[in-house]
Design a protein around this motif. Structure first.
Motif, PDB file in Angstrom:
ATOM      1  N   PHE A  11       0.839  -1.198   0.000  1.00 26.55           N
ATOM      2  CA  PHE A  11       0.000   0.000   0.000  1.00 26.55           C
ATOM      3  C   PHE A  11       0.873   1.246   0.000  1.00 26.55           C
ATOM      4  O   PHE A  11       1.803   1.362   0.794  1.00 26.55           O
ATOM      5  CB  PHE A  11      -0.910   0.031   1.222  1.00 26.55           C
ATOM      6  N   LYS A  13      -0.495   4.733  -0.057  1.00 23.27           N
ATOM      7  CA  LYS A  13      -1.093   5.763   0.799  1.00 23.27           C
ATOM      8  C   LYS A  13      -2.603   5.641   0.715  1.00 23.27           C
ATOM      9  O   LYS A  13      -3.129   4.962  -0.176  1.00 23.27           O
ATOM     10  CB  LYS A  13      -0.675   7.168   0.382  1.00 23.27           C
ATOM     11  N   LEU A  14      -3.285   6.284   1.631  1.00 26.59           N
ATOM     12  CA  LEU A  14      -4.734   6.386   1.511  1.00 26.59           C
ATOM     13  C   LEU A  14      -5.013   7.418   0.429  1.00 26.59           C
ATOM     14  O   LEU A  14      -4.526   8.544   0.492  1.00 26.59           O
ATOM     15  CB  LEU A  14      -5.372   6.804   2.829  1.00 26.59           C
ATOM     16  N   ASP A  15      -5.761   7.018  -0.576  1.00 25.84           N
ATOM     17  CA  ASP A  15      -6.063   7.919  -1.684  1.00 25.84           C
ATOM     18  C   ASP A  15      -7.243   8.813  -1.360  1.00 25.84           C
ATOM     19  O   ASP A  15      -7.220  10.004  -1.626  1.00 25.84           O
ATOM     20  CB  ASP A  15      -6.349   7.114  -2.954  1.00 25.84           C
ATOM     21  N   THR A  68     -12.888   3.491   1.984  1.00 23.12           N
ATOM     22  CA  THR A  68     -11.588   4.144   1.966  1.00 23.12           C
ATOM     23  C   THR A  68     -10.782   3.474   0.884  1.00 23.12           C
ATOM     24  O   THR A  68     -10.631   2.254   0.884  1.00 23.12           O
ATOM     25  CB  THR A  68     -10.877   4.003   3.329  1.00 23.12           C
ATOM     26  N   ILE A  70      -7.319   2.742  -1.173  1.00 23.38           N
ATOM     27  CA  ILE A  70      -5.887   2.681  -0.905  1.00 23.38           C
ATOM     28  C   ILE A  70      -5.142   2.643  -2.231  1.00 23.38           C
ATOM     29  O   ILE A  70      -5.435   1.812  -3.094  1.00 23.38           O
ATOM     30  CB  ILE A  70      -5.552   1.433  -0.065  1.00 23.38           C
ATOM     31  N   LEU A 112     -11.095  -4.296   1.586  1.00 26.92           N
ATOM     32  CA  LEU A 112     -10.050  -3.354   1.173  1.00 26.92           C
ATOM     33  C   LEU A 112     -10.298  -2.975  -0.277  1.00 26.92           C
ATOM     34  O   LEU A 112     -10.465  -3.850  -1.128  1.00 26.92           O
ATOM     35  CB  LEU A 112      -8.669  -3.989   1.307  1.00 26.92           C
ATOM     36  N   ILE A 114      -8.619  -1.224  -3.398  1.00 26.60           N
ATOM     37  CA  ILE A 114      -7.317  -0.784  -3.901  1.00 26.60           C
ATOM     38  C   ILE A 114      -7.508  -0.176  -5.286  1.00 26.60           C
ATOM     39  O   ILE A 114      -8.397  -0.579  -6.032  1.00 26.60           O
ATOM     40  CB  ILE A 114      -6.300  -1.943  -3.955  1.00 26.60           C
TER      41      ILE A 114
END
Length: 140
Positions: A11, A13-15, A68, A70, A112, A114
């Motif tokens: 990962f 970063k959090l996008d 969220t 990633i 998750l 992505i």
């Protein structure tokens, strides 16, 4: 075959933190006008707002959320790596405006999401309307 940890973290970063809304114009008014977040892009079904202490975005969307997202280098490769590590497929990689996206469930029941920016990032006009996709802001 035993799973081997990648040489670098999967990962990046959090996008973004994405929220489902029922009315895009009301959501823009709430987050921009009432809460003070700068509108950085918008299209017919979503809008992105700046978060001042990060380059991650707050996104409101008419069809999906909450989630969220990633950022990874390559969504297809990351999807396969996650499956090899013990995650379960929820939604295999698919195209999005800026690249590719996929959903997996980790061994603990967490979904998750992505994505990669293999096509670039949104480009906008002076009113922040999305007019295309240009070079990515984040080097791979």
């Amino acid at each position: 075959m035993a799973y081997e940890a990648p040489k670098k973290p999967l990962f990046r970063k959090l996008d973004n933190y994405l929220l489902h809304v029922s009315d895009l114009e009301q959501a823009i008014s709430f987050y921009r006008d009432r809460l003070g977040h700068s509108l950085i892009w918008r299209n017919a079904e979503a809008a992105g707002f700046a978060l001042p202490e990060t380059d991650a975005e707050l996104v409101v969307h008419l069809r999906i959320g909450p989630e969220t997202d990633i950022l990874v280098d390559d969504a297809d490769a990351a999807f396969q790596e996650l499956l090899a590590a013990g995650a379960k497929a929820v939604e295999p990689p698919f195209d999005i405006a800026i690249g590719r996206c996929a959903r997996v469930c980790d061994p603990f029941g967490n979904v998750l999401v992505i994505l990669d920016q293999s096509k670039g990032t949104f480009t906008t006009d002076k009113e922040q309307n999305v007019v295309g996709v240009g070079p990515t802001r984040y080097p791979t």
